[in-house]
Design a protein around this motif. Structure first.
Motif, mmCIF file in Angstrom:
data_model
loop_
_atom_site.group_PDB
_atom_site.id
_atom_site.type_symbol
_atom_site.label_atom_id
_atom_site.label_comp_id
_atom_site.label_asym_id
_atom_site.label_seq_id
_atom_site.Cartn_x
_atom_site.Cartn_y
_atom_site.Cartn_z
ATOM 1 N N GLU A 74 1.116 -0.797 0.322
ATOM 2 C CA GLU A 74 -0.102 -0.006 0.230
ATOM 3 C C GLU A 74 0.793 1.130 -0.012
ATOM 4 N N LEU A 75 2.136 0.778 0.765
ATOM 5 C CA LEU A 75 3.124 1.920 1.114
ATOM 6 C C LEU A 75 3.368 2.657 -0.598
ATOM 7 N N ALA B 202 2.940 13.382 3.315
ATOM 8 C CA ALA B 202 2.381 12.222 4.234
ATOM 9 C C ALA B 202 2.998 10.963 4.932
ATOM 10 N N PHE B 203 4.544 11.021 4.614
ATOM 11 C CA PHE B 203 5.370 10.715 5.504
ATOM 12 C C PHE B 203 4.365 11.065 7.060
ATOM 13 N N ARG B 204 4.309 12.119 8.127
ATOM 14 C CA ARG B 204 4.242 12.635 8.401
ATOM 15 C C ARG B 204 2.808 12.374 9.186
ATOM 16 N N VAL C 162 -0.252 4.648 7.918
ATOM 17 C CA VAL C 162 -0.089 3.048 6.811
ATOM 18 C C VAL C 162 1.837 3.679 6.237
ATOM 19 N N VAL C 163 1.999 5.021 5.774
ATOM 20 C CA VAL C 163 3.162 5.285 4.920
ATOM 21 C C VAL C 163 3.637 5.388 6.407
ATOM 22 N N ARG C 164 3.533 6.150 7.568
ATOM 23 C CA ARG C 164 4.149 5.422 8.682
ATOM 24 C C ARG C 164 4.598 4.056 8.761
ATOM 25 N N GLY C 165 4.258 2.975 9.189
ATOM 26 C CA GLY C 165 4.389 2.161 9.143
ATOM 27 C C GLY C 165 5.040 1.097 8.328
#
Length: 236
Positions: free
Chosen positions: A61-62, A94-96, A100-103
């Motif tokens: 997903e990322l 998105a990273f912040r 899902v991006v962070r995980g």
């Protein structure tokens, strides 16, 4: 029925992402994901066949996030350097903000713990940045001494290095401010006519308006749980 299954998968994906980010792959169990998501362990195994497949789904997903975001920025008629800077801020957000991006980012950092074949890191990002710098050169906006291939590598190194430090210091809470400072350092070296402040002001105004690419944010723990193919990208 299909809509319910999709909602269940998304709920599990977001709950797992939150736990993977907070605890890492080894520190997260199926029972933890079940408790946070409000779904049974049986539902997890039915939809994802276990923790490893769920972790892989988070990373997939990322990886799927970036081509669509890049296409949205590259598809505008703005000058190339402005598109590059705007893209960097959208990725930073998105990273912040996207669980899902962070995980997925933490999972990729722990990729040796997950028995799965993952995309090669960073190649797609370098090609994207180099392509935008080549467009800027063709527009006459790039300083004559700048070599897009070398500069593209340097920009990607600086960008993801910034993310690593920002994550370690404050969980990327102030990533936009730090990225703004980075571009104030980089743009005078890249621009044929060095004027970083007006460019950054224009980008910020657009991103804060209706044209800002959306990000999906999972519900906070304890609350109810109400793309296209492309180059390979690193999630870190």
């Amino acid at each position: 029925m299909q809509g319910r299954a999709k909602a269940t998968r998304r709920s599990l994906l977001e709950a797992a992402s939150r736990l993977f980010e907070e605890r890492g792959y080894a520190g997260t169990s199926i029972s933890d994901i079940s408790a946070l998501s409000g779904r049974t362990s049986g539902a997890i195994y039915f939809h994802y066949a276990g923790k490893e497949k769920l972790a892989l789904a988070v990373m997939e997903e990322l990886f799927a996030t970036w081509p669509a975001l890049i296409a949205r920025h590259r598809g505008t008629d703005l000058p190339a350097l402005e598109r590059l800077v705007a893209l960097s801020f959208s990725v930073a957000r998105a990273f912040r903000d996207d669980v899902v991006v962070r995980g997925g980012s933490r999972l990729w950092a722990e990729r040796k713990s997950v028995d799965a074949s993952l995309p090669s890191p960073f190649g797609g990002w370098i090609e994207t940045v180099v392509g935008l710098l080549e467009e800027a050169r063709d527009e006459g906006a790039l300083a004559p001494a700048v070599i897009p291939r070398k500069a593209g590598n340097a920009v990607v190194y600086a960008f993801f290095g910034l993310h690593t430090v920002s994550d370690a210091l404050d969980g990327r809470k102030h990533i936009e401010e730090s990225l703004h400072d980075l571009w104030h350092l980089l743009l005078p070296a890249l621009q044929a006519d060095p004027r970083p402040t007006p460019l950054l002001d224009r980008v910020q105004a657009r991103l804060d308006g209706a044209d800002a690419p959306p990000v999906s944010v999972a519900p906070a723990a304890g609350t109810s749980n109400a793309p296209p193919s492309g180059p390979e990208f690193s999630p870190v």
